[in-house]
Motif scaffolding. Structure first.
Motif, PDB file in Angstrom:
ATOM      1  N   LYS A   4       0.867  -1.170   0.000  1.00 10.40           N
ATOM      2  CA  LYS A   4       0.000   0.000   0.000  1.00 10.40           C
ATOM      3  C   LYS A   4       0.903   1.220   0.000  1.00 10.40           C
ATOM      4  CE  LYS A   4      -0.567  -0.004   5.022  1.00 10.40           C
ATOM      5  NZ  LYS A   4      -1.531  -0.002   6.115  1.00 10.40           N
ATOM      6  N   VAL A   5       0.340   2.385  -0.317  1.00  5.04           N
ATOM      7  CA  VAL A   5       1.103   3.623  -0.362  1.00  5.04           C
ATOM      8  C   VAL A   5       0.354   4.679   0.435  1.00  5.04           C
ATOM      9  CG1 VAL A   5       2.018   5.456  -1.848  1.00  5.04           C
ATOM     10  CG2 VAL A   5       2.115   3.067  -2.606  1.00  5.04           C
ATOM     11  N   LEU A   6       1.086   5.351   1.316  1.00  4.46           N
ATOM     12  CA  LEU A   6       0.525   6.408   2.146  1.00  4.46           C
ATOM     13  C   LEU A   6       1.314   7.695   1.926  1.00  4.46           C
ATOM     14  CD1 LEU A   6       0.353   4.366   5.458  1.00  4.46           C
ATOM     15  CD2 LEU A   6      -1.498   4.729   3.837  1.00  4.46           C
ATOM     16  N   ARG A   7       0.636   8.833   2.029  1.00  5.09           N
ATOM     17  CA  ARG A   7       1.318  10.127   1.932  1.00  5.09           C
ATOM     18  C   ARG A   7       1.458  10.695   3.345  1.00  5.09           C
ATOM     19  NH1 ARG A   7       2.375  13.600  -2.103  1.00  5.09           N
ATOM     20  NH2 ARG A   7       0.976  12.531  -3.519  1.00  5.09           N
ATOM     21  N   ASP A   8       2.687  11.062   3.705  1.00  2.59           N
ATOM     22  CA  ASP A   8       2.921  11.712   4.979  1.00  2.59           C
ATOM     23  C   ASP A   8       2.363  13.125   4.906  1.00  2.59           C
ATOM     24  OD1 ASP A   8       4.158  11.879   7.652  1.00  2.59           O
ATOM     25  OD2 ASP A   8       5.444  13.362   6.679  1.00  2.59           O
ATOM     26  N   THR A   9       1.468  13.461   5.816  1.00  2.00           N
ATOM     27  CA  THR A   9       0.780  14.753   5.749  1.00  2.00           C
ATOM     28  C   THR A   9       1.713  15.926   6.019  1.00  2.00           C
ATOM     29  OG1 THR A   9       0.074  14.507   8.041  1.00  2.00           O
ATOM     30  CG2 THR A   9      -1.470  13.811   6.342  1.00  2.00           C
ATOM     31  N   LEU A  10       2.792  15.714   6.761  1.00  2.00           N
ATOM     32  CA  LEU A  10       3.714  16.807   7.053  1.00  2.00           C
ATOM     33  C   LEU A  10       4.673  17.090   5.895  1.00  2.00           C
ATOM     34  CD1 LEU A  10       4.575  16.049  10.775  1.00  2.00           C
ATOM     35  CD2 LEU A  10       3.028  17.800   9.873  1.00  2.00           C
ATOM     36  N   SER A  11       5.278  16.044   5.358  1.00  6.25           N
ATOM     37  CA  SER A  11       6.305  16.219   4.328  1.00  6.25           C
ATOM     38  C   SER A  11       5.778  16.113   2.906  1.00  6.25           C
ATOM     39  CB  SER A  11       7.413  15.183   4.522  1.00  6.25           C
ATOM     40  OG  SER A  11       6.912  13.883   4.246  1.00  6.25           O
ATOM     41  N   GLY A  12       4.632  15.451   2.723  1.00  8.30           N
ATOM     42  CA  GLY A  12       4.116  15.195   1.381  1.00  8.30           C
ATOM     43  C   GLY A  12       4.786  14.018   0.693  1.00  8.30           C
ATOM     44  N   VAL A  13       5.693  13.336   1.381  1.00  9.85           N
ATOM     45  CA  VAL A  13       6.407  12.191   0.812  1.00  9.85           C
ATOM     46  C   VAL A  13       5.492  10.970   0.805  1.00  9.85           C
ATOM     47  CG1 VAL A  13       8.350  10.597   1.173  1.00  9.85           C
ATOM     48  CG2 VAL A  13       8.675  13.069   1.463  1.00  9.85           C
ATOM     49  N   LEU A  14       5.547  10.203  -0.281  1.00  8.85           N
ATOM     50  CA  LEU A  14       4.816   8.940  -0.385  1.00  8.85           C
ATOM     51  C   LEU A  14       5.672   7.812   0.176  1.00  8.85           C
ATOM     52  CD1 LEU A  14       3.462   9.261  -4.033  1.00  8.85           C
ATOM     53  CD2 LEU A  14       2.170   9.546  -1.908  1.00  8.85           C
ATOM     54  N   TYR A  15       5.042   6.956   0.965  1.00 12.43           N
ATOM     55  CA  TYR A  15       5.717   5.794   1.528  1.00 12.43           C
ATOM     56  C   TYR A  15       4.996   4.536   1.076  1.00 12.43           C
ATOM     57  CZ  TYR A  15       8.372   8.983   4.404  1.00 12.43           C
ATOM     58  OH  TYR A  15       9.209   9.984   4.825  1.00 12.43           O
ATOM     59  N   ALA A  16       5.709   3.689   0.344  1.00 13.32           N
ATOM     60  CA  ALA A  16       5.197   2.369  -0.012  1.00 13.32           C
ATOM     61  C   ALA A  16       5.576   1.431   1.125  1.00 13.32           C
ATOM     62  CB  ALA A  16       5.803   1.889  -1.323  1.00 13.32           C
ATOM     63  N   GLU A  17       4.650   0.557   1.514  1.00  9.78           N
ATOM     64  CA  GLU A  17       4.917  -0.358   2.612  1.00  9.78           C
ATOM     65  C   GLU A  17       4.050  -1.599   2.503  1.00  9.78           C
ATOM     66  OE1 GLU A  17       4.126   2.525   5.675  1.00  9.78           O
ATOM     67  OE2 GLU A  17       2.144   1.677   6.055  1.00  9.78           O
ATOM     68  N   HIS A  18       4.362  -2.564   3.351  1.00  9.36           N
ATOM     69  CA  HIS A  18       3.583  -3.807   3.367  1.00  9.36           C
ATOM     70  C   HIS A  18       2.178  -3.553   3.914  1.00  9.36           C
ATOM     71  CE1 HIS A  18       5.140  -3.553   7.488  1.00  9.36           C
ATOM     72  NE2 HIS A  18       4.022  -4.193   7.838  1.00  9.36           N
ATOM     73  N   SER A  19       1.246  -4.360   3.457  1.00  3.18           N
ATOM     74  CA  SER A  19      -0.102  -4.416   4.042  1.00  3.18           C
ATOM     75  C   SER A  19      -0.112  -5.609   4.999  1.00  3.18           C
ATOM     76  CB  SER A  19      -1.136  -4.610   2.940  1.00  3.18           C
ATOM     77  OG  SER A  19      -0.925  -5.864   2.314  1.00  3.18           O
ATOM     78  N   LEU A  20      -1.218  -5.831   5.671  1.00  5.14           N
ATOM     79  CA  LEU A  20      -1.312  -6.982   6.570  1.00  5.14           C
ATOM     80  C   LEU A  20      -1.081  -8.286   5.812  1.00  5.14           C
ATOM     81  CD1 LEU A  20      -1.790  -8.095   9.365  1.00  5.14           C
ATOM     82  CD2 LEU A  20      -4.242  -8.036   8.912  1.00  5.14           C
ATOM     83  N   VAL A  21      -1.723  -8.447   4.664  1.00  3.70           N
ATOM     84  CA  VAL A  21      -1.532  -9.667   3.874  1.00  3.70           C
ATOM     85  C   VAL A  21      -0.092  -9.746   3.345  1.00  3.70           C
ATOM     86  CG1 VAL A  21      -2.322  -8.768   1.635  1.00  3.70           C
ATOM     87  CG2 VAL A  21      -2.619 -11.180   2.171  1.00  3.70           C
ATOM     88  N   GLY A  22       0.567  -8.618   3.217  1.00  4.31           N
ATOM     89  CA  GLY A  22       1.923  -8.572   2.698  1.00  4.31           C
ATOM     90  C   GLY A  22       3.003  -8.964   3.681  1.00  4.31           C
ATOM     91  N   THR A  23       2.635  -9.297   4.916  1.00  7.39           N
ATOM     92  CA  THR A  23       3.641  -9.711   5.898  1.00  7.39           C
ATOM     93  C   THR A  23       3.987 -11.194   5.794  1.00  7.39           C
ATOM     94  OG1 THR A  23       2.024 -10.181   7.639  1.00  7.39           O
ATOM     95  CG2 THR A  23       2.938  -7.923   7.541  1.00  7.39           C
ATOM     96  N   THR A  24       3.239 -11.931   4.990  1.00 11.78           N
ATOM     97  CA  THR A  24       3.504 -13.369   4.867  1.00 11.78           C
ATOM     98  C   THR A  24       4.819 -13.603   4.122  1.00 11.78           C
ATOM     99  OG1 THR A  24       2.196 -13.498   2.842  1.00 11.78           O
ATOM    100  CG2 THR A  24       1.066 -14.009   4.900  1.00 11.78           C
ATOM    101  N   VAL A  25       5.474 -14.689   4.480  1.00  9.04           N
ATOM    102  CA  VAL A  25       6.733 -15.060   3.847  1.00  9.04           C
ATOM    103  C   VAL A  25       6.519 -16.313   3.010  1.00  9.04           C
ATOM    104  CG1 VAL A  25       8.127 -13.995   5.664  1.00  9.04           C
ATOM    105  CG2 VAL A  25       7.500 -16.399   5.850  1.00  9.04           C
ATOM    106  N   THR A  26       7.514 -16.653   2.204  1.00 10.03           N
ATOM    107  CA  THR A  26       7.406 -17.830   1.356  1.00 10.03           C
ATOM    108  C   THR A  26       7.365 -19.094   2.214  1.00 10.03           C
ATOM    109  OG1 THR A  26       9.799 -18.020   1.197  1.00 10.03           O
ATOM    110  CG2 THR A  26       8.672 -16.763  -0.531  1.00 10.03           C
ATOM    111  N   ALA A  27       6.875 -20.155   1.632  1.00  2.16           N
ATOM    112  CA  ALA A  27       6.913 -21.448   2.316  1.00  2.16           C
ATOM    113  C   ALA A  27       8.379 -21.746   2.616  1.00  2.16           C
ATOM    114  CB  ALA A  27       6.299 -22.525   1.438  1.00  2.16           C
ATOM    115  N   GLY A  28       8.661 -22.158   3.817  1.00  2.00           N
ATOM    116  CA  GLY A  28      10.042 -22.378   4.221  1.00  2.00           C
ATOM    117  C   GLY A  28      10.596 -21.201   4.993  1.00  2.00           C
TER     118      GLY A  28
END
Length: 173
Positions: A97-121
């Motif tokens: 997902k991507v969020l905009r920091d309201t103070l700086s205006g910078v966009l931050y791409a980051e993991h979502s909840l479903v995006g925390t999963t790792v590969t099998a193993g």
């Protein structure tokens, strides 16, 4: 604060770039970039073309991790716009997902909840996002990324933090 609060993404401005902390602000057990793992950025050009889109991959590897997360920003590396947003970031799928920091205006791409999963193993996690380079040429862009190879115990202990910066120059015509 417990790590469980950030399974759906960390607070803004934790990439390690331009004076920002990394995830080590909370997860400080191990040294940054511990030799047991790696963080890679793929899909970036040798030099960017204004307005062109690139599929950027963030790959975190560490044996035995049970969850993983990241945060990335793309900002101008030099000139009168140093540290400001460079281009656009958009998620490629539900893992990011991507969020905009309201103070700086910078966009931050980051993991979502479903995006925390790792590969099998449990040895790697991979995220894809789209970066559209700035439409006008204002010089080199730097992408800062920080990532957490976590043990999933909902605490800041036993996790490994990795950070990386990649500078992409403007393609000269």
């Amino acid at each position: 604060m417990g790590a469980a609060l950030y399974k759906d993404g960390p607070p803004p401005a934790h990439t390690g770039g331009f004076g920002e902390p990394t995830c080590r602000q909370c997860h400080a057990d191990a040294e940054l970039n511990d030799s047991g793992g790696s963080l890679l950025l793929g899909g970036l050009p040798g030099a960017y073309e204004p307005g062109r889109s690139y599929d950027v991959t963030v790959t975190l590897r560490r044996a035995g991790m049970l969850r993983a997360g990241f945060q990335l920003a793309a900002r101008y590396a030099a000139g009168d716009r140093t540290g400001t947003q460079a281009g656009m970031l958009v998620p490629a799928d539900r893992r990011t997902k991507v969020l905009r920091d309201t103070l700086s205006g910078v966009l931050y791409a980051e993991h979502s909840l479903v995006g925390t999963t790792v590969t099998a193993g449990g040895d790697s996690a991979r995220w894809v996002l789209r970066w559209t380079a700035p439409g006008t040429s204002h010089g080199p862009v730097v992408l800062h990324v920080a990532a957490n190879a976590a043990n999933d115990d909902d605490s800041p202990f036993g996790d490994f933090i990795y950070a990386r910066a990649v500078q992409v120059p403007l393609r000269r015509r």
